[in-house]
Design a protein around this motif. Structure first.
Motif, PDB file in Angstrom:
ATOM      1  N   SER A 356      -3.154   4.938  -1.966  1.00 42.13           N
ATOM      2  CA  SER A 356      -2.930   3.910  -0.947  1.00 42.13           C
ATOM      3  C   SER A 356      -2.314   2.663  -1.551  1.00 42.13           C
ATOM      4  CB  SER A 356      -4.245   3.571  -0.240  1.00 42.13           C
ATOM      5  OG  SER A 356      -5.201   3.079  -1.162  1.00 42.13           O
ATOM      6  N   ALA A 357      -2.741   2.297  -2.780  1.00 43.79           N
ATOM      7  CA  ALA A 357      -2.146   1.134  -3.435  1.00 43.79           C
ATOM      8  C   ALA A 357      -0.667   1.382  -3.711  1.00 43.79           C
ATOM      9  CB  ALA A 357      -2.887   0.818  -4.729  1.00 43.79           C
ATOM     10  N   GLY A 358      -0.344   2.609  -4.141  1.00 38.77           N
ATOM     11  CA  GLY A 358       1.060   2.944  -4.368  1.00 38.77           C
ATOM     12  C   GLY A 358       1.882   2.853  -3.096  1.00 38.77           C
ATOM     13  N   GLN A 359       1.309   3.269  -1.973  1.00 34.61           N
ATOM     14  CA  GLN A 359       2.032   3.187  -0.707  1.00 34.61           C
ATOM     15  C   GLN A 359       2.228   1.734  -0.271  1.00 34.61           C
ATOM     16  OE1 GLN A 359      -0.218   5.713   1.910  1.00 34.61           O
ATOM     17  NE2 GLN A 359       0.726   7.585   1.151  1.00 34.61           N
ATOM     18  N   ARG A 360       1.221   0.868  -0.542  1.00 33.68           N
ATOM     19  CA  ARG A 360       1.396  -0.560  -0.225  1.00 33.68           C
ATOM     20  C   ARG A 360       2.487  -1.167  -1.098  1.00 33.68           C
ATOM     21  NH1 ARG A 360      -4.297  -0.388  -0.115  1.00 33.68           N
ATOM     22  NH2 ARG A 360      -4.410  -1.370  -2.180  1.00 33.68           N
ATOM     23  N   MET A 361       2.497  -0.790  -2.370  1.00 30.40           N
ATOM     24  CA  MET A 361       3.550  -1.270  -3.261  1.00 30.40           C
ATOM     25  C   MET A 361       4.917  -0.819  -2.768  1.00 30.40           C
ATOM     26  SD  MET A 361       2.076  -0.735  -7.116  1.00 30.40           S
ATOM     27  CE  MET A 361       0.637  -1.610  -7.724  1.00 30.40           C
ATOM     28  N   LEU A 362       4.991   0.446  -2.328  1.00 31.10           N
ATOM     29  CA  LEU A 362       6.260   0.975  -1.830  1.00 31.10           C
ATOM     30  C   LEU A 362       6.760   0.158  -0.647  1.00 31.10           C
ATOM     31  CD1 LEU A 362       8.488   3.129  -1.688  1.00 31.10           C
ATOM     32  CD2 LEU A 362       6.921   4.529  -0.312  1.00 31.10           C
ATOM     33  N   ALA A 363       5.860  -0.150   0.290  1.00 30.22           N
ATOM     34  CA  ALA A 363       6.262  -0.917   1.472  1.00 30.22           C
ATOM     35  C   ALA A 363       6.776  -2.298   1.075  1.00 30.22           C
ATOM     36  CB  ALA A 363       5.083  -1.036   2.432  1.00 30.22           C
ATOM     37  N   ARG A 364       6.080  -2.952   0.131  1.00 25.51           N
ATOM     38  CA  ARG A 364       6.483  -4.296  -0.269  1.00 25.51           C
ATOM     39  C   ARG A 364       7.797  -4.288  -1.038  1.00 25.51           C
ATOM     40  NH1 ARG A 364       3.201  -9.156  -1.142  1.00 25.51           N
ATOM     41  NH2 ARG A 364       1.409  -7.891  -0.534  1.00 25.51           N
ATOM     42  N   VAL A 365       7.900  -3.357  -1.995  1.00 26.40           N
ATOM     43  CA  VAL A 365       9.116  -3.281  -2.808  1.00 26.40           C
ATOM     44  C   VAL A 365      10.315  -2.902  -1.946  1.00 26.40           C
ATOM     45  CG1 VAL A 365      10.248  -1.970  -4.640  1.00 26.40           C
ATOM     46  CG2 VAL A 365       7.921  -2.822  -4.971  1.00 26.40           C
ATOM     47  N   ALA A 366      10.119  -1.951  -1.027  1.00 22.91           N
ATOM     48  CA  ALA A 366      11.218  -1.542  -0.147  1.00 22.91           C
ATOM     49  C   ALA A 366      11.692  -2.714   0.709  1.00 22.91           C
ATOM     50  CB  ALA A 366      10.770  -0.376   0.731  1.00 22.91           C
ATOM     51  N   ASP A 368      11.458  -5.881  -0.162  1.00 23.33           N
ATOM     52  CA  ASP A 368      12.170  -6.794  -1.066  1.00 23.33           C
ATOM     53  C   ASP A 368      13.600  -6.332  -1.306  1.00 23.33           C
ATOM     54  OD1 ASP A 368       9.897  -8.315  -1.268  1.00 23.33           O
ATOM     55  OD2 ASP A 368       9.300  -7.542  -3.237  1.00 23.33           O
ATOM     56  N   GLU A 369      13.758  -5.029  -1.462  1.00 24.16           N
ATOM     57  CA  GLU A 369      15.081  -4.483  -1.786  1.00 24.16           C
ATOM     58  C   GLU A 369      15.914  -4.172  -0.543  1.00 24.16           C
ATOM     59  OE1 GLU A 369      16.419  -4.306  -4.731  1.00 24.16           O
ATOM     60  OE2 GLU A 369      14.614  -5.082  -5.703  1.00 24.16           O
ATOM     61  N   GLY A 370      15.301  -4.264   0.634  1.00 27.79           N
ATOM     62  CA  GLY A 370      16.048  -4.029   1.859  1.00 27.79           C
ATOM     63  C   GLY A 370      16.418  -2.581   2.085  1.00 27.79           C
ATOM     64  N   VAL A 371      15.497  -1.653   1.745  1.00 25.36           N
ATOM     65  CA  VAL A 371      15.764  -0.230   1.962  1.00 25.36           C
ATOM     66  C   VAL A 371      14.669   0.359   2.834  1.00 25.36           C
ATOM     67  CG1 VAL A 371      16.944  -0.006  -0.262  1.00 25.36           C
ATOM     68  CG2 VAL A 371      14.496   0.522  -0.110  1.00 25.36           C
ATOM     69  N   ALA A 372      14.985   1.495   3.451  1.00 25.21           N
ATOM     70  CA  ALA A 372      14.001   2.244   4.236  1.00 25.21           C
ATOM     71  C   ALA A 372      13.576   3.450   3.414  1.00 25.21           C
ATOM     72  CB  ALA A 372      14.611   2.693   5.564  1.00 25.21           C
ATOM     73  N   PRO A 373      12.367   3.436   2.829  1.00 18.76           N
ATOM     74  CA  PRO A 373      11.973   4.529   1.929  1.00 18.76           C
ATOM     75  C   PRO A 373      11.765   5.829   2.674  1.00 18.76           C
ATOM     76  CG  PRO A 373      10.119   3.063   2.335  1.00 18.76           C
ATOM     77  CD  PRO A 373      11.315   2.425   2.980  1.00 18.76           C
ATOM     78  N   GLY A 374      12.288   6.919   2.121  1.00 22.75           N
ATOM     79  CA  GLY A 374      12.125   8.238   2.729  1.00 22.75           C
ATOM     80  C   GLY A 374      10.768   8.840   2.435  1.00 22.75           C
ATOM     81  N   ASP A 375      10.462   9.942   3.137  1.00 21.07           N
ATOM     82  CA  ASP A 375       9.181  10.621   2.955  1.00 21.07           C
ATOM     83  C   ASP A 375       9.003  11.150   1.533  1.00 21.07           C
ATOM     84  OD1 ASP A 375       8.596  10.118   5.583  1.00 21.07           O
ATOM     85  OD2 ASP A 375       9.254  12.094   6.298  1.00 21.07           O
ATOM     86  N   GLY A 376      10.128  11.347   0.837  1.00 21.57           N
ATOM     87  CA  GLY A 376      10.041  11.833  -0.534  1.00 21.57           C
ATOM     88  C   GLY A 376       9.259  10.904  -1.440  1.00 21.57           C
ATOM     89  N   PHE A 377       9.307   9.609  -1.164  1.00 22.17           N
ATOM     90  CA  PHE A 377       8.534   8.653  -1.958  1.00 22.17           C
ATOM     91  C   PHE A 377       7.034   8.910  -1.799  1.00 22.17           C
ATOM     92  CE2 PHE A 377      12.309   5.788  -2.147  1.00 22.17           C
ATOM     93  CZ  PHE A 377      12.262   5.497  -3.499  1.00 22.17           C
ATOM     94  N   VAL A 378       6.602   9.113  -0.564  1.00 14.48           N
ATOM     95  CA  VAL A 378       5.174   9.331  -0.304  1.00 14.48           C
ATOM     96  C   VAL A 378       4.706  10.613  -0.989  1.00 14.48           C
ATOM     97  CG1 VAL A 378       3.443   9.695   1.479  1.00 14.48           C
ATOM     98  CG2 VAL A 378       5.314   8.075   1.875  1.00 14.48           C
ATOM     99  N   ARG A 379       5.514  11.666  -0.893  1.00 13.65           N
ATOM    100  CA  ARG A 379       5.134  12.930  -1.545  1.00 13.65           C
ATOM    101  C   ARG A 379       5.070  12.756  -3.062  1.00 13.65           C
ATOM    102  NH1 ARG A 379       8.710  15.000   2.439  1.00 13.65           N
ATOM    103  NH2 ARG A 379      10.407  15.087   0.908  1.00 13.65           N
TER     104      ARG A 379
END
Length: 650
Positions: A356-366, A368-379
């Motif tokens: 869950s912490a990794g997913q929160r980091m992903l949301a914040r970093v994405a 910041d970088e202005g991208v829409a992270p794909g499901d591949g990141f979660v997997r």
């Protein structure tokens, strides 16, 4: 002083009663000839002007409107910032001028070729009595702080050495937007994540500790953060300081031109930063890579370093007397001396972030970088927690490449490199625990464990192939927000005596290090009935595993298709024992509707979730003709399952 004034005072000092035939007079006269117009103020001066005439003309001439070199203006600011007295101020100015002001540099070089006592000369020029001039220069504040030093070249002649820290300040401070304080004490760090992005139980305590230390100006406050590379130690330090309201300065990192400091340069920079920030509220220091403090060490096995050097007493006193709180980070706590650890106010081990912490980091970093992270990141985060450490660089690469998924390809490549070339297999997707046949019900057990938040829990999962034992272990790990550490018999069993036991111990150590749920798949190969053992070392393997099961503080799951082969002592090591059965008619009908989106036909008894999953994959490549066709395929899968005596559905 201006450049001309410094040169004039040097010439006046050395020129007293110095005959033209003296080696020093000859060396200085040779240097002076190209600068005779600047020295005397007369363009008509002859190039063969004599020594005495040169001195007389130089001492009479005082240029008007001379621009003071910028490095000497910085020397004034440094002296004021560091609280130097007049003598130390003048010595700092002379030492900087001797290295950074061209004509002064040339004159000092010429004098040193004639073996002049440089510390004595500078001390006298700064205002010291001749008898004490050399001693006071060598013990000046600039020298004690490591800003500069007097040394010798390969021929034994005196020379000036400016430190890495001072060179960095002189290069960086004049640039727009580069305050002198930051150039001197280290770059101010900016937090890009929040405390919630790190699964650190002590976070609130550490914030209060740091905040209290700053408020009371406590001495000797040191926080050590350690853990494997890429776990976000530096980022957590920044976040911690921001949460405590502290300005965090990074000590002696590579400068803007990429120059890298050595160990003593970093230590000198630490002392300098303490001097600069010691009287200021709200400051903290970050010393990244504490290995540099340990000495000229090099990596060894595990979290140990070898070839340590340096004085323990010096390091101990520095830790005890620092006026500004320091956050230290290291990858290798194993080689940190106990004397150093005892001087830490708190030691925090930072492991890989939770799912869950990794997913929160992903949301914040994405964001910041202005991208829409794909499901591949979660997997990827699910299968490889270390993926959280490469999110920023991966999403930035994805943005630059215009990747629609935000950079999954780069993230996978980085994780693959970190794992030595192997990309971990992703876990199963979302799991419906209602599709399990067991007593007690699976959903009741899993939710009870998750609600209690217990860590010392263990499950033994038994049942025929396809009943979802491995998928259930993944589900439990996700509900507990922990990584799943999977160990199969092939990972642990060895032909060498004693190595299997070592592998078992390593498996439990890895689970503790990662804070994960440990799954032993094919557990009957590891926990077999000891009465069937044919050698003493086989009994030792089972004993080793049973012993670890007794004292391991984190969740453990064991899965087997052959519960009858387990050692009887195994059963009491597990808190819950779930016997998973093929689905009954009611759950099979629900599974049919979920997997195939149509009403279930009759005759579904004896199927497992695995049978449904396999047929669903078949349909992607070979569509079915209807419910009857799907039922026939399900029966074929069940018949092919090991241990099935006859077709199902009759």
């Amino acid at each position: 002083m201006h450049e001309h004034q410094i040169v004039r005072r040097m010439l006046r000092r050395i020129g007293r009663n110095l005959p033209a035939t003296a080696p020093l007079a000859k060396a200085v006269h040779e240097w002076a000839m190209p600068h005779v117009d600047w020295l005397t103020g007369s363009s008509a001066a002859s190039e063969d002007i004599g020594w005495d005439a040169l001195l007389a003309a130089t001492l009479r001439w005082r240029p008007l409107g001379e621009v003071r070199p910028q490095v000497l203006q910085i020397a004034d600011e440094l002296a004021l910032l560091l609280g130097f007295g007049p003598l130390d101020h003048a010595l700092l100015e002379l030492m900087i001028a001797a290295e950074r002001v061209p004509r002064v540099y040339g004159l000092v070089e010429a004098m040193c070729r004639a073996d002049i006592d440089l510390p004595g000369l500078f001390g006298a020029l700064a205002g010291a009595e001749p008898v004490d001039a050399g001693r006071l220069a060598r013990r000046s504040a600039a020298v004690r702080l490591g800003l500069a030093s007097f040394g010798h070249d390969y021929q034994g002649r005196d020379q000036i050495n400016l430190s890495w820290s001072l060179e960095r300040v002189l290069d960086a401070a004049p640039r727009p937007g580069r305050p002198l304080l930051e150039a001197l004490a280290g770059t101010c760090q900016v937090a890009r994540l929040g405390l919630d992005d790190f699964a650190v139980e002590e976070a609130d305590y550490l914030v209060r500790l740091l905040r209290g230390a700053i408020a009371e100006r406590a001495v000797g406050i040191n926080l050590l953060i350690h853990g494997p590379p890429g776990t976000g130690k530096t980022e957590f330090a920044r976040t911690l300081a921001a949460a405590a309201g502290a300005r965090l300065h990074a000590v002696a990192e590579a400068d803007e031109d990429g120059a890298e400091p050595e160990r003593w340069e970093r230590i000198a920079a630490m002392q300098l930063s303490q001097r600069v920030l010691g009287g200021r509220r709200g400051a903290a220091l970050l010393f990244d890579e504490m290995e540099d403090l340990i000495g000229e060490s090099s990596p060894s096995d595990g979290d140990w370093f070898q070839k340590r050097t340096g004085s323990k007493v010096f390091v101990n006193r520095m830790l005890e007397t620092n006026k500004v709180p320091v956050i230290w980070t290291t990858n290798a706590i194993g080689n940190v001396d106990g004397a150093i650890l005892r001087r830490m106010s708190h030691v925090l081990r930072l492991g890989l972030p939770s799912r869950s912490a990794g997913q929160r980091m992903l949301a914040r970093v994405a964001a910041d970088e202005g991208v829409a992270p794909g499901d591949g990141f979660v997997r990827l985060l699910d299968a490889a927690p270390e993926a959280a450490t490469v999110l920023r660089v991966a999403t930035r690469a994805g943005r630059l490449a215009g990747e629609a998924d935000g950079g999954v390809r780069s993230a996978e490549a980085l994780v693959k490199a970190l794992r030595g070339g192997e990309l971990p297999q992703p876990g199963p997707g979302a799991l419906d625990v209602a599709l399990y046949e067991s007593d007690p019900p699976v959903a009741e057990v899993i939710e009870g464990i998750a609600a209690a938040g217990a860590a010392d829990v263990s499950l033994l999962l038994t049942g025929p192939p396809g009943t979802g034992k491995t998928a259930l272990a993944w589900h439990l790990a996700r509900r507990l927000d922990r990584p799943l550490v999977v160990k199969r018999a092939s990972d642990l069993l060895s032909k060498w005596v004693g190595e299997t036991e070592a592998n078992i111990a390593d498996a439990f150590a890895e689970a503790r290090r990662r804070g994960g749920v440990l799954l032993f798949d094919e557990a009957d190969s590891l926990l077999f009935d000891r009465t069937t053992a044919q050698a003493s070392w086989e009994v030792g393997q089972v004993n080793e595993l049973l012993t670890w099961l007794d004292r391991h503080p984190l969740p453990v799951v064991a899965a087997t298709n052959h519960p009858g082969k387990l050692d009887p002592a195994t059963l009491r090591r597990f808190v819950f024992k779930l016997a998973l059965r093929p689905l009954g008619a009611e759950r099979a009908a629900k599974a049919f509707a979920r997997f195939f989106g149509m009403d279930a036909p009759a005759g579904l008894d004896g199927l497992t979730p695995g049978d449904f999953a396999v047929v669903a994959r078949q349909l992607r490549h070979r569509p079915a003709q209807g419910a009857a066709d799907i039922l026939a395929r399900l029966r074929a899968e069940a018949a092919a399952r090991p241990g099935t005596a006859s077709p199902i559905g009759f």
